[in-house]
Design a protein around this motif. Sequence first.
Motif, PDB file in Angstrom:
ATOM      1  N   THR A  20       0.817  -1.216   0.000  1.00 50.12           N
ATOM      2  CA  THR A  20       0.000   0.000   0.000  1.00 50.12           C
ATOM      3  C   THR A  20       0.850   1.265   0.000  1.00 50.12           C
ATOM      4  O   THR A  20       0.434   2.290  -0.526  1.00 50.12           O
ATOM      5  CB  THR A  20      -0.911   0.011   1.236  1.00 50.12           C
ATOM      6  N   TRP A  21       2.051   1.208   0.580  1.00 51.42           N
ATOM      7  CA  TRP A  21       2.832   2.441   0.718  1.00 51.42           C
ATOM      8  C   TRP A  21       3.465   2.869  -0.605  1.00 51.42           C
ATOM      9  O   TRP A  21       3.826   4.036  -0.775  1.00 51.42           O
ATOM     10  CB  TRP A  21       3.900   2.281   1.800  1.00 51.42           C
TER      11      TRP A  21
ATOM     12  N   ASN B  94       2.142   1.207  -3.708  1.00 52.10           N
ATOM     13  CA  ASN B  94       1.222   0.695  -4.733  1.00 52.10           C
ATOM     14  C   ASN B  94       1.972  -0.129  -5.775  1.00 52.10           C
ATOM     15  O   ASN B  94       1.668  -0.101  -6.966  1.00 52.10           O
ATOM     16  CB  ASN B  94       0.470   1.851  -5.402  1.00 52.10           C
TER      17      ASN B  94
END
Length: 852
Positions: free
Chosen positions: A682-683, A685
């Motif tokens: 998530t950090w 992508n």
Amino acid sequence: MHQMKKRNSVFLHIICILCACLISCAAVFSTDSSVPDTIASDYYEDLALAEDGVSILDQVSLRGKRCTLDGLHVIFEKPEDEDEDTDPQFLMTFEEGAGVEVRTVELILEEAFPYDVTCVLFYPDEEGTYVEECSVTVTLPREETRVFFEIPEELGYSVEKLRIDIDEDYTIQDILISNETPVQEYTLEKTSMLQRWLLTFAAVFALAEVILYCAPWVMQAAGYYLKNSKKINTWLLLLAGAALAGNAAAFLLFHLTGRDYSQVWIAMISLCSIIAAYQIRLLAARKDSLVPEAGRGKITGYRILFWAGIAVFCLFIAFEWIDGSEEIPEVAGLIRFQFPFVFAIVEAVLFALLYQKYVLNVREENVSFLNIYIGVFFLAGLAYLLVFLPYVSPDEPSHFASAYHVSNLLLGKTGLVSGDRLFMRAEDFVLYGLDEEALSSEYYMQVTENFRFFVSEQGYVAADGAMVTNAIFSYLVPGLGITLARMLHMSGTMTFLMGRLANLIFFTAVLRFLMKKIPFGRTALFAIAMMPMTLHMAASYSYDVMTFGFVTLFVVQVMCMVCSPETPPPMRSAAERGSDAKIASQFRTADKVSRQDYRQCVIYGILMAPSKMVYIPLLLLIFLVPWERLGETKKEAWKKKLAVVGISLAVTCVIMVIISLVSADSTLRKMAEQSVSVNMLTWTNEEGYTLSWVLGHLGEYILMLARTVVKMMDYYFFTMIGSKLGWLDIDIPQVYAVASFLMLLLAVNIRDERSEAAQIGSWQKLWVAFLCAGCVFATILVMTVSWTPVSYDYVAGVQGRYFIPLLIPAIWLLPSHLVEVKSVVRKYLVFGAGMLNLWTLVYVFAQYTVGA
């Protein structure tokens, strides 16, 4: 007699259980929860149309532009020319003259999208034309089927047509409008009566057991007070008078200069006055245990150099203030920014006075190093707690949210343990919603100007705060601090600080217990605790505080079992402990490990293993214990050693399975999912490494580890000591980290009979080093699959603070025969560690609060 005491003890425990049952039942049946049924919410899925909402599907004619309209199914037609406006326009037109006044439009879709979608509503201006200024843009979260468009309140005319643009195919189920704004409330899940009773019973029973456990000390303290009531009352009156006099003088000064005297000044002036009065009173009342007369001539020369150094140190503090304030001249004249520097100078002088009187000029055997170590650490921790503003410490927003979840459970409020909803007082939400993660002069002004002791804003909100369920029990202590503050109706700032303070008190209590228990390396343990990163961690909400405590408890227990199960209390005076020869002989005693020590080892292993799984290899330190101390035969000793490891691992597996079942953020679940699917980080992508990739490319991964060690070794070292604080955005000069590490090296190389007799052989040292390396590898492996993108050729995300617990077993490894340090160096390490951290805080405040 022993059986009678045991029978009385059992009877008292039964009384505690019965009292807890009765009080819990009375509390559940006689009290009613003050929690409302619904509270304000910021969650999209809590949005609902007001009661006056009506459907307009039968009131409008529908048509589409750049899309195909099949009934209520809108099909997006993407033109071949990519430069053309591609927005598919879904148009709704009321009958002529049948316009409506509208505040909210709700579009209900038949199916949700598996990703976030941008939706735009256009309403005509007063001339009936669609313009960009008359539009509302909404991001529809994935899996949501309701789109809410809130039209501005200043719209003072009726609209006869509306337009919705969504760049996807969708099917409309209904369209509703309302003259009111959307309602955004969260319906709380009420705690069941059984759950309330269990929580109340647990809290009352724990409190009763604590009172029972502390009863002898309470009686002793009460007797001491009755015997010395006059002296104690004099002390209390002196401190209260100092606080009153300090505030009176400060209030007069503020009044003459036309400044407001807020609660933050009352707290700070009272603290300074009490500290100054207490220390000055101690200096005037207590007598020295000075060095012999023959050494007083040298002491005089050292004293001149000592106070010259203190004067230079105070000048450096003043220069730091001048240097920091030059960048922002507008804060240079504010007392709010000047006060911390003045306070630092005063503290440096008072610390030097106390050090000279109670340490420097006192015989080493008469110095109470335990009290000095703990006092210096706790005061330094308090300073870190105040200098680093809320949420400036790493990951503190999520840690605070997790501790607040625990507080809700302790208060019997509501909500799921691992849910994203955080039931919070509106007072606490004001500070929680600041979303600040960096020190700055504006943030410092905001916090200090709005500081107050008690609640001023009532009500509750539902905040966005998921709990870190991998370490639920690690948030119990700060959760207790938050709970106490909420019960006392303290303000949001005070509630936050109470949680931090609870963590610091717990760390200090564990540190004191460890210093009394550890058979050698007490000064080394103090040096580790006084590293800037350790203090920064202890004065925050980080669950690493609990992890460090559990790991250290197990390692120290193993040290005691390896070195001497019959060592006398280490912190008593030399006369009470006996000669060094006697101490050394007790280290060499091959007596059996007592059942109590073995049980404690099992308990500490159970606590350590689940706290952070990367430290599980340290369980194998138990194999360092000689078999003669664990059993009559090697087989029996091996069974006991394997039992420690097996029981700890079994409990860890059970806890991890339970967490995997109730939580979506379990490390085990994530690693299992990543081993069979694509791991999206998530950090960034980006796609990340998976466990299956590591297992399938071992050779390549070994090279990756080698590159990581070469590239990041200095980073790991300096961030472990504390050259980067906060969110790793507060840079401390590396010379401070080097000085802190040199203190540790000096501390572990102190030569006395105790440390010499406690050393282990080369093979045992190799085993300790191997287990520490295993913990480092486990840490890097976890960060490989949870933080590192495949575009990286090294492992990212590993921080040096993860390796602080490994410094405890390293006390066995760091001593060198090439370095010999006399025990008198402990006196200088105390002073050096205290002044180094005081200067570090002055530097941080000057460069990142005043000068930012």
